[in-house]
Design a protein around this motif. Sequence first.
Motif, PDB file in Angstrom:
ATOM      1  N   GLN A 104       3.916   7.077   5.045  1.00  0.00           N
ATOM      2  CA  GLN A 104       3.498   5.887   5.788  1.00  0.00           C
ATOM      3  C   GLN A 104       2.515   5.034   4.990  1.00  0.00           C
ATOM      4  O   GLN A 104       2.474   3.810   5.161  1.00  0.00           O
ATOM      5  CB  GLN A 104       2.858   6.286   7.121  1.00  0.00           C
ATOM      6  CG  GLN A 104       3.816   6.900   8.119  1.00  0.00           C
ATOM      7  CD  GLN A 104       3.128   7.139   9.444  1.00  0.00           C
ATOM      8  OE1 GLN A 104       3.203   6.319  10.355  1.00  0.00           O
ATOM      9  NE2 GLN A 104       2.428   8.272   9.545  1.00  0.00           N
ATOM     10  N   PHE A 105       1.714   5.655   4.137  1.00  0.00           N
ATOM     11  CA  PHE A 105       0.783   4.872   3.323  1.00  0.00           C
ATOM     12  C   PHE A 105       1.542   3.880   2.438  1.00  0.00           C
ATOM     13  O   PHE A 105       1.115   2.738   2.264  1.00  0.00           O
ATOM     14  CB  PHE A 105      -0.079   5.791   2.455  1.00  0.00           C
ATOM     15  CG  PHE A 105      -1.174   6.491   3.195  1.00  0.00           C
ATOM     16  CD1 PHE A 105      -2.241   5.784   3.727  1.00  0.00           C
ATOM     17  CD2 PHE A 105      -1.148   7.869   3.367  1.00  0.00           C
ATOM     18  CE1 PHE A 105      -3.264   6.429   4.411  1.00  0.00           C
ATOM     19  CE2 PHE A 105      -2.162   8.528   4.046  1.00  0.00           C
ATOM     20  CZ  PHE A 105      -3.222   7.806   4.570  1.00  0.00           C
ATOM     21  N   LYS A 106       2.653   4.330   1.896  1.00  0.00           N
ATOM     22  CA  LYS A 106       3.459   3.447   1.050  1.00  0.00           C
ATOM     23  C   LYS A 106       4.166   2.386   1.884  1.00  0.00           C
ATOM     24  O   LYS A 106       4.144   1.194   1.552  1.00  0.00           O
ATOM     25  CB  LYS A 106       4.482   4.263   0.258  1.00  0.00           C
ATOM     26  CG  LYS A 106       5.304   3.456  -0.743  1.00  0.00           C
ATOM     27  CD  LYS A 106       6.203   4.369  -1.564  1.00  0.00           C
ATOM     28  CE  LYS A 106       6.906   3.597  -2.689  1.00  0.00           C
ATOM     29  NZ  LYS A 106       7.778   2.529  -2.202  1.00  0.00           N
ATOM     30  N   ALA A 107       4.784   2.824   2.988  1.00  0.00           N
ATOM     31  CA  ALA A 107       5.588   1.908   3.795  1.00  0.00           C
ATOM     32  C   ALA A 107       4.748   0.896   4.561  1.00  0.00           C
ATOM     33  O   ALA A 107       5.195  -0.238   4.795  1.00  0.00           O
ATOM     34  CB  ALA A 107       6.448   2.705   4.772  1.00  0.00           C
ATOM     35  N   LYS A 108       3.522   1.286   4.940  1.00  0.00           N
ATOM     36  CA  LYS A 108       2.729   0.443   5.832  1.00  0.00           C
ATOM     37  C   LYS A 108       1.478  -0.145   5.182  1.00  0.00           C
ATOM     38  O   LYS A 108       0.750  -0.902   5.827  1.00  0.00           O
ATOM     39  CB  LYS A 108       2.339   1.244   7.082  1.00  0.00           C
ATOM     40  CG  LYS A 108       3.552   1.716   7.878  1.00  0.00           C
ATOM     41  CD  LYS A 108       3.165   2.548   9.091  1.00  0.00           C
ATOM     42  CE  LYS A 108       4.411   2.991   9.864  1.00  0.00           C
ATOM     43  NZ  LYS A 108       4.066   3.803  11.059  1.00  0.00           N
ATOM     44  N   PHE A 109       1.251   0.208   3.908  1.00  0.00           N
ATOM     45  CA  PHE A 109       0.100  -0.377   3.216  1.00  0.00           C
ATOM     46  C   PHE A 109       0.449  -0.829   1.802  1.00  0.00           C
ATOM     47  O   PHE A 109       0.346  -2.012   1.479  1.00  0.00           O
ATOM     48  CB  PHE A 109      -1.072   0.607   3.176  1.00  0.00           C
ATOM     49  CG  PHE A 109      -2.271   0.059   2.449  1.00  0.00           C
ATOM     50  CD1 PHE A 109      -3.079  -0.905   3.039  1.00  0.00           C
ATOM     51  CD2 PHE A 109      -2.589   0.489   1.165  1.00  0.00           C
ATOM     52  CE1 PHE A 109      -4.176  -1.440   2.357  1.00  0.00           C
ATOM     53  CE2 PHE A 109      -3.680  -0.027   0.485  1.00  0.00           C
ATOM     54  CZ  PHE A 109      -4.477  -0.993   1.081  1.00  0.00           C
ATOM     55  N   GLU A 110       0.877   0.095   0.962  1.00  0.00           N
ATOM     56  CA  GLU A 110       1.088  -0.243  -0.443  1.00  0.00           C
ATOM     57  C   GLU A 110       2.228  -1.252  -0.638  1.00  0.00           C
ATOM     58  O   GLU A 110       2.059  -2.261  -1.344  1.00  0.00           O
ATOM     59  CB  GLU A 110       1.370   1.029  -1.254  1.00  0.00           C
ATOM     60  CG  GLU A 110       0.259   2.069  -1.211  1.00  0.00           C
ATOM     61  CD  GLU A 110      -1.016   1.642  -1.932  1.00  0.00           C
ATOM     62  OE1 GLU A 110      -0.998   0.596  -2.613  1.00  0.00           O
ATOM     63  OE2 GLU A 110      -2.029   2.356  -1.798  1.00  0.00           O
ATOM     64  N   ASP A 111       3.373  -0.982  -0.037  1.00  0.00           N
ATOM     65  CA  ASP A 111       4.525  -1.869  -0.252  1.00  0.00           C
ATOM     66  C   ASP A 111       4.296  -3.271   0.321  1.00  0.00           C
ATOM     67  O   ASP A 111       4.506  -4.270  -0.382  1.00  0.00           O
ATOM     68  CB  ASP A 111       5.794  -1.248   0.332  1.00  0.00           C
ATOM     69  CG  ASP A 111       6.313  -0.093  -0.520  1.00  0.00           C
ATOM     70  OD1 ASP A 111       5.781   0.122  -1.630  1.00  0.00           O
ATOM     71  OD2 ASP A 111       7.246   0.596  -0.070  1.00  0.00           O
ATOM     72  N   PRO A 112       3.867  -3.400   1.574  1.00  0.00           N
ATOM     73  CA  PRO A 112       3.649  -4.759   2.091  1.00  0.00           C
ATOM     74  C   PRO A 112       2.592  -5.541   1.303  1.00  0.00           C
ATOM     75  O   PRO A 112       2.683  -6.762   1.186  1.00  0.00           O
ATOM     76  CB  PRO A 112       3.191  -4.522   3.538  1.00  0.00           C
ATOM     77  CG  PRO A 112       3.721  -3.181   3.892  1.00  0.00           C
ATOM     78  CD  PRO A 112       3.660  -2.386   2.623  1.00  0.00           C
ATOM     79  N   ASN A 113       1.602  -4.831   0.754  1.00  0.00           N
ATOM     80  CA  ASN A 113       0.491  -5.498   0.076  1.00  0.00           C
ATOM     81  C   ASN A 113       0.639  -5.513  -1.444  1.00  0.00           C
ATOM     82  O   ASN A 113      -0.352  -5.670  -2.160  1.00  0.00           O
ATOM     83  CB  ASN A 113      -0.830  -4.830   0.467  1.00  0.00           C
ATOM     84  CG  ASN A 113      -1.130  -4.976   1.946  1.00  0.00           C
ATOM     85  OD1 ASN A 113      -0.928  -6.037   2.523  1.00  0.00           O
ATOM     86  ND2 ASN A 113      -1.606  -3.907   2.572  1.00  0.00           N
TER      87      ASN A 113
END
Length: 205
Positions: free
Chosen positions: A107-116
């Motif tokens: 979820q860190f990747k899907a909901k923070f790293e990728d969008p940002n």
Amino acid sequence: MEFNQIDRRRFLAGAAAAGAALPLAAMAPGIAAAADTTPAAGAGKFPFPADTNLRVLITGDAGTGTKAQWAVADAIRDLHSREPFSMALGLGDNIYEMGPTNENDTQFKAKFEDPNHDLDFPWVMALGNHDNSAIFPGDGGWLLRGDEEVDYHQLSRRWWMPSRYYSVRVPEKNPVVEFFVLDMNPVAAMLPPILALTGRRTGSS
């Protein structure tokens, strides 16, 4: 970048003693200065600004991974390309709906790293009620879940959360601002003794 880790009990005690501390600090400024600690290197962090000309992005309730989050992030990227931000403040509810299960949660990747992506500056993060969910989304009842977001600090270049309670001075030398990040979830948590018993992140014994 140095930060000040704030022990929850010491913070509350310090607030009660603030009136007595102010005259003392005026006479001897060094006495009231908080001790600085340096976080483990972990991921090579994006640097905090070294000058006094700051542009701060403030966001919150963002960690959904949905098209709406991506649309907002796209707009931020467009603005950042024209008027660059120095850093960001994340005001909580970073991982909807229930928070992460561990520091390696995808979820860190899907909901923070990728969008940002391409927003390559420090994101000073605070915990929200959704980040500490126990039974129902946003109940704020499982404080240990928030510790996974603290652990993620070591794995991300953007994500800045070395503790549940901390402060950041910007710039580090001769700061023009100091951001204080406080976790208010223990006030409403259904299981507050759990955090106290483990002594995790708060420095309690």
